[in-house]
Design an enzyme around this catalytic site. Structure first.
Site, PDB file in Angstrom:
ATOM      1  N   TYR A 139      39.752  47.383  48.277  1.00  0.00           N
ATOM      2  CA  TYR A 139      40.385  46.301  47.770  1.00  0.00           C
ATOM      3  C   TYR A 139      40.692  45.468  48.987  1.00  0.00           C
ATOM      4  O   TYR A 139      41.680  45.949  49.917  1.00  0.00           O
ATOM      5  CB  TYR A 139      41.787  47.089  47.147  1.00  0.00           C
ATOM      6  N   LYS A 167      37.194  45.314  45.226  1.00  0.00           N
ATOM      7  CA  LYS A 167      37.930  44.093  44.485  1.00  0.00           C
ATOM      8  C   LYS A 167      38.329  43.261  45.595  1.00  0.00           C
ATOM      9  O   LYS A 167      38.875  43.316  46.515  1.00  0.00           O
ATOM     10  CB  LYS A 167      39.113  44.670  43.918  1.00  0.00           C
TER      11      LYS A 167
END
Length: 300
Positions: A139, A167
């Site tokens: 992320y 992400k």
């Protein structure tokens, strides 16, 4: 569902953590919200991310949220546990719990607070991937962590055996394109920015980790389905229609309060944000209400 490069796709909801008026966890509200999202056809749910206010949750509360969402989420919907923390030891504690509960995968930002060199960030993900029994999603959220995972660094991290996705919440779309160019054959790259959903799909992204999908899950799933079915004009027009809502969650005034207020206006459980996060002003609530009405919703 087994989390792999192939199954990490579509609309993954960054679910809020509902609170009661006394700021304690609203367990029943969390069950209702999770069931609602599942019934709306989302492809996955991410617990206790930024939209879930993880920095303001105690460890036992993060555990409880994941347990409740696991209880309600069927096996054909991905469940990804956020294990972000300031250090590796705490992240691994959340990893162990995610394994015990039966999550499908984990997601983590780099450690935050201390300014780290790129090599330390690489070593963090290397050890996390090696010690996790669950697949790992990286992320990147530099605005909140203070660390940007560059395309060069992500290329190295993508070589780690247990890493299946990313992400990407860096607002630089050019960097997202470069990462997709370099690693999309190895891992699944999804955006974490609602306003970049359609553009990211256009350049080879596989989907989105979405705040907006907490409020408009059916519309976000429809946008994705239109795109993958080749109906690009319809997907683009829907994205533009939703953009007025996206801006509330990103910068006018920014999430988490707009997402929670929107849910409340739609009659869904959310509750307040925990202090010191700001609530919306009465004017902002009115503006948000007007946007929801323009999208065809009945608000309370």
């Amino acid at each position: 569902m087994k989390l792999t490069k192939e199954t990490l796709r579509g609309v993954i909801v960054a679910i809020v953590t509902p609170f009661r008026d006394d700021y304690e966890l609203d367990i029943e509200g969390l069950k209702v919200l999770t069931q609602y999202l599942v019934e709306c056809g989302v492809h996955g749910i991410m617990t206790t991310g930024g939209n879930g206010e993880f920095p303001h949750l105690l460890p036992n509360e993060r555990f409880k949220v994941l347990e409740v969402v696991r209880e309600v989420t069927p096996s054909n919907t991905l469940l990804i546990a956020c294990v972000s923390a300031c250090g590796l030891k705490e992240s691994l504690m959340y990893v162990k719990h995610a394994v015990d509960v039966g999550a499908d995968g984990i997601i983590s930002t780099p450690p935050y607070y201390y300014k780290l060199p790129q090599e330390s960030i690489y070593e963090f993900f290397k050890e996390l991937a090696e010690k996790s029994e669950l697949p790992v999603v990286v992320y990147n959220n530099p605005a909140y962590t203070g660390h940007n995972i560059t395309p060069k660094l992500m290329s190295r991290i993508a070589e780690l055996g247990n890493v299946v996705g990313m992400k990407q919440s860096n607002s630089d779309l050019g960097q997202t394109i470069e990462i997709i160019r370099l690693i999309s054959h190895k891992v699944s790259v999804l955006t974490g920015i609602d306003s970049q959903f359609y553009p990211t799909l256009c350049v080879g992204g596989r989907g989105i980790f979405s705040t907006a999908a907490c409020v408009v899950p059916k519309q976000m799933v429809k946008l994705y389905n239109e795109f993958i079915n080749g109906n690009y004009k319809e997907a683009f027009e829907l994205h533009l229609k939703l953009q007025e809502l996206f801006r509330f969650f990103e910068y006018e005034p920014g999430y988490v309060a707009p997402c929670k207020v929107a849910l409340k206006l739609l009659g869904l459980p959310a509750g307040p944000v925990r202090k010191p996060l700001p609530s919306l002003t009465p004017q902002e609530v009115e503006e948000l209400k007007n946007v929801l009405v323009s999208l065809g919703f009945t608000v309370s």
